[in-house]
Design a protein around this motif. Structure first.
Motif, PDB file in Angstrom:
ATOM      1  N   ILE A  83       0.211  -7.619  -8.972  1.00 17.25           N
ATOM      2  CA  ILE A  83      -0.432  -6.410  -8.435  1.00 17.25           C
ATOM      3  C   ILE A  83       0.582  -5.266  -8.392  1.00 17.25           C
ATOM      4  O   ILE A  83       1.692  -5.433  -7.879  1.00 17.25           O
TER       5      ILE A  83
ATOM      6  N   SER B  37      -2.673   0.411  -8.767  1.00 19.82           N
ATOM      7  CA  SER B  37      -3.964  -0.278  -8.716  1.00 19.82           C
ATOM      8  C   SER B  37      -4.482  -0.444  -7.293  1.00 19.82           C
ATOM      9  O   SER B  37      -5.655  -0.744  -7.088  1.00 19.82           O
TER      10      SER B  37
ATOM     11  N   TRP C 240     -10.572   0.357   0.645  1.00 21.78           N
ATOM     12  CA  TRP C 240     -10.964  -1.043   0.543  1.00 21.78           C
ATOM     13  C   TRP C 240     -11.758  -1.443   1.774  1.00 21.78           C
ATOM     14  O   TRP C 240     -11.270  -1.352   2.897  1.00 21.78           O
TER      15      TRP C 240
ATOM     16  N   LEU D  54      -5.761  -9.227  -7.296  1.00 22.48           N
ATOM     17  CA  LEU D  54      -6.648  -8.099  -7.530  1.00 22.48           C
ATOM     18  C   LEU D  54      -7.383  -8.418  -8.816  1.00 22.48           C
ATOM     19  O   LEU D  54      -6.746  -8.651  -9.849  1.00 22.48           O
TER      20      LEU D  54
ATOM     21  N   GLU E 195      -9.580  -8.377 -12.295  1.00 24.83           N
ATOM     22  CA  GLU E 195      -9.309  -7.578 -13.487  1.00 24.83           C
ATOM     23  C   GLU E 195     -10.009  -6.236 -13.480  1.00 24.83           C
ATOM     24  O   GLU E 195      -9.495  -5.250 -13.997  1.00 24.83           O
TER      25      GLU E 195
ATOM     26  N   GLU F 153     -10.664  -4.615 -10.785  1.00 25.05           N
ATOM     27  CA  GLU F 153     -10.181  -3.952  -9.568  1.00 25.05           C
ATOM     28  C   GLU F 153     -11.304  -3.729  -8.550  1.00 25.05           C
ATOM     29  O   GLU F 153     -11.290  -2.768  -7.793  1.00 25.05           O
ATOM     30  N   LYS F 154     -12.260  -4.652  -8.506  1.00 24.61           N
ATOM     31  CA  LYS F 154     -13.357  -4.538  -7.541  1.00 24.61           C
ATOM     32  C   LYS F 154     -13.033  -5.216  -6.219  1.00 24.61           C
ATOM     33  O   LYS F 154     -13.505  -4.786  -5.173  1.00 24.61           O
TER      34      LYS F 154
ATOM     35  N   LEU G  96      -9.972  -7.399  -3.680  1.00 24.47           N
ATOM     36  CA  LEU G  96      -8.570  -7.650  -3.389  1.00 24.47           C
ATOM     37  C   LEU G  96      -8.484  -8.723  -2.310  1.00 24.47           C
ATOM     38  O   LEU G  96      -9.233  -8.693  -1.333  1.00 24.47           O
TER      39      LEU G  96
ATOM     40  N   LYS H  17     -13.500  -2.800  -3.202  1.00 26.66           N
ATOM     41  CA  LYS H  17     -13.101  -1.410  -3.373  1.00 26.66           C
ATOM     42  C   LYS H  17     -14.311  -0.518  -3.321  1.00 26.66           C
ATOM     43  O   LYS H  17     -15.333  -0.770  -3.964  1.00 26.66           O
TER      44      LYS H  17
END
Length: 212
Positions: free
Chosen positions: A70, A74, A79, A186, A188, A190-191, A193, A207
């Motif tokens: 991470i 990014s 969040w 995280l 791929e 980036e939705k 974490l 996110k």
């Protein structure tokens, strides 16, 4: 730490007082105060693709061994808390998770304003109930190969809409006592974490999209 707990209790009491006031004002309104908030927190299609606890634990082992990969950029964004698991349990802490979603608990990371410190964040953590919002804000940075998101808060405020009702500085703790999140994965796109906090709990965020 004791002073911090007393400060937090003071703010919570103020918040409860305003919630009571709003409830009394809405006594003749048949629309529940909480009902609208719950509807806004209904799980959407993104939740169906979230990892299971078993998968997260597998990813955590890999992150501790090889790092999570991470990177700073990014993580920038807002969040929203989705789920929490207590350390050593196999079941989601459903009460805490539901409350976090009900109160729109969120972690916001922004690029630090000073260009000389490229890996620092402006950090804020907040909960919200209708137009009432409690917000802690401070700074943070990434450390180590996993990495850790190490942070501290320096101020707390209570807002009613755009108006600040209460604001107070918080004593900054020494570095070895500060909270942190050990970042696990995280995804791929980036939705979501995942990270484990200093207290041992495992947390999962979604996110917030720019149009939310």
């Amino acid at each position: 730490m004791i002073a911090f707990k007393l400060l937090f209790l003071e703010v919570v009491l103020v918040l409860l007082g305003f919630l009571l006031m709003l409830a009394l004002q809405r006594g003749k309104d048949k629309t529940p105060l909480v009902g609208g908030l719950i509807n806004k927190q209904k799980l959407n299609k993104d939740f169906t693709s979230l990892p299971s606890l078993k998968k997260l634990l597998e990813l955590e082992v890999l992150a501790r061994k090889d790092g999570s990969g991470i990177e700073y950029d990014s993580l920038i964004g807002i969040w929203k808390f989705v789920s929490v698991w207590k350390q050593g349990t196999d079941e989601q802490d459903s009460i805490s998770s539901s409350l976090l979603r009900l109160f729109s608990a969120s972690l916001e990371l922004r690029k630090y304003q000073t260009n000389n410190e490229l890996h620092r964040f402006d950090v804020s953590n907040s909960i919200q109930f209708g137009v009432l919002k409690i917000r802690f804000f401070g700074s943070g940075e990434l450390e180590g190969p996993q990495p850790l998101l190490l942070f501290y808060f320096e101020c707390i405020e209570l807002r009613l809409g755009e108006s600040v009702l209460f604001s107070r500085s918080i004593e900054i703790q020494g570095k070895n006592k500060r909270p942190f999140f050990a970042l696990i994965r995280l995804d791929e796109s980036e939705k979501w974490l995942a990270a484990r906090g200093r207290g041992g709990g495992l947390a999962l965020w979604l996110k917030q999209s720019s149009h939310s």
